[in-house]
Design a protein around this motif. Structure first.
Motif, PDB file in Angstrom:
ATOM      1  N   ASP A 194       0.866  -1.188   0.000  1.00  0.00           N
ATOM      2  CA  ASP A 194       0.000   0.000   0.000  1.00  0.00           C
ATOM      3  C   ASP A 194       0.899   1.234   0.000  1.00  0.00           C
ATOM      4  O   ASP A 194       1.124   1.848   1.044  1.00  0.00           O
ATOM      5  N   PRO A 195       1.434   1.623  -1.158  1.00  0.00           N
ATOM      6  CA  PRO A 195       2.455   2.680  -1.234  1.00  0.00           C
ATOM      7  C   PRO A 195       2.040   4.035  -0.685  1.00  0.00           C
ATOM      8  O   PRO A 195       2.895   4.838  -0.321  1.00  0.00           O
ATOM      9  N   GLN A 196       0.737   4.306  -0.605  1.00  0.00           N
ATOM     10  CA  GLN A 196       0.288   5.608  -0.132  1.00  0.00           C
ATOM     11  C   GLN A 196      -0.170   5.588   1.327  1.00  0.00           C
ATOM     12  O   GLN A 196      -0.632   6.600   1.843  1.00  0.00           O
ATOM     13  N   SER A 197      -0.014   4.460   1.989  1.00  0.00           N
ATOM     14  CA  SER A 197      -0.464   4.328   3.375  1.00  0.00           C
ATOM     15  C   SER A 197       0.278   5.292   4.299  1.00  0.00           C
ATOM     16  O   SER A 197       1.508   5.245   4.394  1.00  0.00           O
ATOM     17  N   PRO A 198      -0.427   6.173   5.006  1.00  0.00           N
ATOM     18  CA  PRO A 198       0.246   7.066   5.957  1.00  0.00           C
ATOM     19  C   PRO A 198       1.000   6.297   7.043  1.00  0.00           C
ATOM     20  O   PRO A 198       2.105   6.677   7.427  1.00  0.00           O
ATOM     21  N   ASP A 256       5.611  13.448   3.077  1.00  0.00           N
ATOM     22  CA  ASP A 256       4.913  14.396   2.202  1.00  0.00           C
ATOM     23  C   ASP A 256       4.129  13.672   1.116  1.00  0.00           C
ATOM     24  O   ASP A 256       3.037  14.112   0.726  1.00  0.00           O
ATOM     25  N   GLY A 257       4.678  12.558   0.614  1.00  0.00           N
ATOM     26  CA  GLY A 257       3.961  11.785  -0.402  1.00  0.00           C
ATOM     27  C   GLY A 257       2.659  11.230   0.129  1.00  0.00           C
ATOM     28  O   GLY A 257       1.608  11.322  -0.532  1.00  0.00           O
ATOM     29  N   ALA A 258       2.700  10.671   1.331  1.00  0.00           N
ATOM     30  CA  ALA A 258       1.482  10.121   1.930  1.00  0.00           C
ATOM     31  C   ALA A 258       0.503  11.232   2.297  1.00  0.00           C
ATOM     32  O   ALA A 258      -0.717  11.066   2.154  1.00  0.00           O
ATOM     33  N   LEU A 259       1.036  12.368   2.741  1.00  0.00           N
ATOM     34  CA  LEU A 259       0.170  13.491   3.116  1.00  0.00           C
ATOM     35  C   LEU A 259      -0.562  14.046   1.902  1.00  0.00           C
ATOM     36  O   LEU A 259      -1.744  14.400   1.989  1.00  0.00           O
ATOM     37  N   PRO A 283      -4.578  13.074   2.633  1.00  0.00           N
ATOM     38  CA  PRO A 283      -4.418  14.081   3.697  1.00  0.00           C
ATOM     39  C   PRO A 283      -5.297  13.838   4.918  1.00  0.00           C
ATOM     40  O   PRO A 283      -4.828  13.988   6.058  1.00  0.00           O
ATOM     41  N   ASP A 284      -6.551  13.475   4.714  1.00  0.00           N
ATOM     42  CA  ASP A 284      -7.449  13.286   5.853  1.00  0.00           C
ATOM     43  C   ASP A 284      -7.009  12.105   6.719  1.00  0.00           C
ATOM     44  O   ASP A 284      -6.990  12.194   7.952  1.00  0.00           O
ATOM     45  N   GLU A 285      -6.650  11.013   6.053  1.00  0.00           N
ATOM     46  CA  GLU A 285      -6.215   9.822   6.792  1.00  0.00           C
ATOM     47  C   GLU A 285      -4.902  10.100   7.524  1.00  0.00           C
ATOM     48  O   GLU A 285      -4.726   9.697   8.676  1.00  0.00           O
ATOM     49  N   ALA A 286      -3.983  10.794   6.857  1.00  0.00           N
ATOM     50  CA  ALA A 286      -2.682  11.082   7.465  1.00  0.00           C
ATOM     51  C   ALA A 286      -2.842  11.969   8.695  1.00  0.00           C
ATOM     52  O   ALA A 286      -2.241  11.710   9.744  1.00  0.00           O
ATOM     53  N   ARG A 287      -3.662  13.005   8.586  1.00  0.00           N
ATOM     54  CA  ARG A 287      -3.814  13.943   9.703  1.00  0.00           C
ATOM     55  C   ARG A 287      -4.613  13.343  10.860  1.00  0.00           C
ATOM     56  O   ARG A 287      -4.587  13.884  11.963  1.00  0.00           O
TER      57      ARG A 287
END
Length: 238
Positions: free
Chosen positions: A23-27, A52-55, A59-63
């Motif tokens: 899952d390359p974009q997983s925060p 920064d890539g995941a953010l 963005p919502d999941e990361a934050r």
């Protein structure tokens, strides 16, 4: 582990790449990798790239992920990007205040806003949540804040406790404990395990080990190959 000679850090890096590859974009996966590059490789700029890539992607999941946000603040402070570290922390609006929140808040208060008294209070909140009571690194940071805020006595207490814990968790001490757990029929060795739990402030675990040691009594040593069965029968509770 490809071969028995592989270093632990190599094995860990492969594992992290595997999780991120799924899952390359997983925060969460990117935050774990960022921590690894920050601590093991000292490549903090690349750690920020991962974050920064995941953010940007989620963005919502990361934050909403405390571990991600704490890692982001830490990396930005380590890079000297104080203004952005403050902005990112202010933009974080958690629904609860876990330990990760207090750690990030303390770093911002201490190193971004130069408010050691406020940072000492935030570190106290972090130290009050497990594994805060054995987190000697955070104790040392909190001690520095207390010293700068004029609370020298509290600073000295934290430094003394931090130094004691650091010794308990150094490789030599931990290796001795692991050796004691190889055979669970040696009361003398296991007393050191029980003592370790007492010293880190875990009386329940210490009591369970004391009870097990007492149960050994005059029992004969386990036969070769029985260690696994014994190990499965005794597992300290958290």
């Amino acid at each position: 582990r490809a071969t028995p000679a592989d270093k632990a850090t190599e094995v860990e890096s492969r594992r992290l790449f595997g999780f991120r590859g799924a899952d390359p974009q997983s925060p969460l996966a990117n935050a774990a990798m960022a921590r690894w590059f920050e601590a093991e490789e000292a490549d903090i700029p690349f750690a920020l790239e991962l974050l920064d890539g995941a953010l940007a992607a989620r963005p919502d999941e990361a934050r909403a992920e405390p571990f991600f946000m704490e890692t982001l603040v830490d990396v930005l402070v380590d890079l000297g990007e104080m203004e952005r570290a403050g902005r990112e922390f202010d933009a974080w609006q958690p629904t609860e205040t876990p330990r990760a929140y207090w750690l990030a808040r303390a770093r911002v208060e201490d190193e971004v806003r130069d408010d050691p008294a406020a940072a000492a209070g935030s570190y106290a909140m972090a130290l009050g949540q497990w594994p805060g009571e054995i987190d000697w690194r955070t104790m040392n940071r909190a001690a520095s804040c207390h010293a700068r805020a004029g609370a020298g006595e509290r600073a000295a207490e934290l430094r003394a406790r931090g130094a004691e814990l650091e010794r308990l968790f150094d490789e030599k001490s931990q290796s001795r404990l692991r050796m004691a757990l190889v055979k669970l029929d040696n009361p003398e060795a296991l007393r050191e395990v029980a003592d370790f739990y007492r010293k880190i402030g875990r009386p329940r675990e210490a009591a369970e080990w004391d009870r097990f040691i007492e149960s050994l009594g005059g029992r004969q040593p386990a036969a070769p190959g029985d260690e696994t069965a014994a190990a499965g029968a005794v597992r300290p509770r958290r």
